[in-house]
Design a protein around this motif. Structure first.
Motif: not given
Length: 360
Positions: A220-239
């Motif tokens: 994704v970073r390579a696809a959007v280049g250096d200027d576009v912010p990339v976020f990632v959503r994680f679930s921090a726990t499966d509970w």
């Protein structure tokens, strides 16, 4: 000045405040072709007009079989990207930053949408438009049809689908893209030992279980280049004992940022059925711990329903921003109202609505 209403800048993209709209599935594509509709323009546009700093479009599938339901939006083809363009443009015209979440539901795909189906739940039968699902392993989500385990030679195609979707998103005018690796969807299915029983390079150790997520982030970073912010959503726990947890999340969050991500969007749950102790801000401590132990920027989500609470979260450094879902559904002008409650005067109140100032 309120901490909540100070700008946030990432890779040169300036976000006017730290009250952001969570991606919220609408299940509204009645044509079942993944093409967003007028609903999406009005739904997302109203929140941008209402003062949000960033407005993130719902989880949009990177391939047809990655949709949660047939009524989901997609961004796997150019027709979808073209339909997203006026949505992104309107959000930006209102001064907010348009963002989109890129997703593949994996074993939680092909289900009956959450509303409008007479209370039905679970896997949608093939005769009603459902399809076979895939996952890290052939273990089903409870009460859903069993998926097929992806072959290792299929995984580069998944990575390229995320990259191609990110490229289309940027071409459509989105200024931030988010990789969805939470809530029990495909990338989370690879991360968690409760759903990943593989014995190849994508299973077993944390490094192996995180491999696909990191390959997606790099692509994704390579696809959007250096200027576009990339976020990632994680679930921090499966509970759930023995599942994905905050320590693993923190480690992989750091790796994701090394791979090209800029911010981690910290949520929880969704992989298995679990008892979750909800309450105001119940997920904020996870965001705070991920930030403290990984050193990466984070946002916080989860029943953040009032201005003072949101202000405390940001002012105390528990998170760099808050994402709000239900609150914006109840009041698309929530950001404007919160500013009033915190004594902030915003220059971006719409002139057309000037007679309504201040909130009663």
């Amino acid at each position: 000045m309120s901490a909540l209403f100070t700008p946030f800048e990432v890779r040169g993209t300036r976000i006017r405040n730290r009250v952001w709209v969570s991606p919220m599935c609408q299940y509204t594509v009645t044509a079942r072709d993944g093409v967003p509709t007028d609903w999406h323009l009005v739904h997302l546009g109203s929140m941008a007009r209402g003062g949000a700093g960033l407005v993130m479009a719902e989880a949009s599938a990177v391939v047809p079989e990655g949709r949660i339901s047939p009524e989901d939006t997609g961004i796997w083809n150019d027709a979808q990207a073209a339909a997203w363009a006026p949505v992104a443009r309107f959000i930006a015209d209102q001064g907010a930053v348009p963002a989109i979440q890129l997703a593949h539901a994996g074993r939680k795909a092909s289900v009956v949408r959450e509303w409008g189906e007479g209370g039905r739940r679970g896997t949608l039968p093939a005769e009603e438009g459902g399809w076979s699902t895939v996952s890290a392993s052939a273990e089903p989500f409870p009460r859903f049809a069993a998926p097929r385990a992806l072959e290792s030679d299929e995984l580069p195609g998944i990575v390229e689908a995320f990259a191609a979707a990110a490229r289309r998103a940027v071409e459509a005018g989105f200024e931030v893209v988010e990789v969805h690796a939470a809530h029990g969807y495909l990338l989370h299915q690879f991360l968690s030992p409760l759903s990943n029983f593989r014995d190849d390079a994508y299973g077993g150790s944390l490094e192996n279980r995180a491999r696909l997520v990191l390959e997606v982030v790099r692509a994704v970073r390579a696809a959007v280049g250096d200027d576009v912010p990339v976020f990632v959503r994680f679930s921090a726990t499966d509970w759930t004992e023995g599942g994905w947890d905050v320590e693993q999340t923190s480690t992989v969050a750091g790796w994701a940022c090394d791979a090209g991500a800029d911010l981690v969007d910290v949520s929880t749950g969704g992989l298995v059925l679990a008892k979750i102790p909800t309450g105001p801000g119940y997920q904020v401590p996870f965001a705070e711990e991920v930030a403290a132990t990984s050193g990466v920027p984070v946002n916080a989500v989860g029943l953040i329903d009032d201005a003072e609470h949101a202000e405390r979260i940001v002012a105390a450094g528990q998170a760099d921003a808050v994402m709000v879902g239900r609150g914006f559904l109840r009041d698309p002008h929530l950001a404007m109202r919160w500013a009033q409650e915190l004594g902030e005067t915003l220059e971006y109140w719409p002139g057309q609505y000037a007679r309504a100032l201040p909130f009663a």
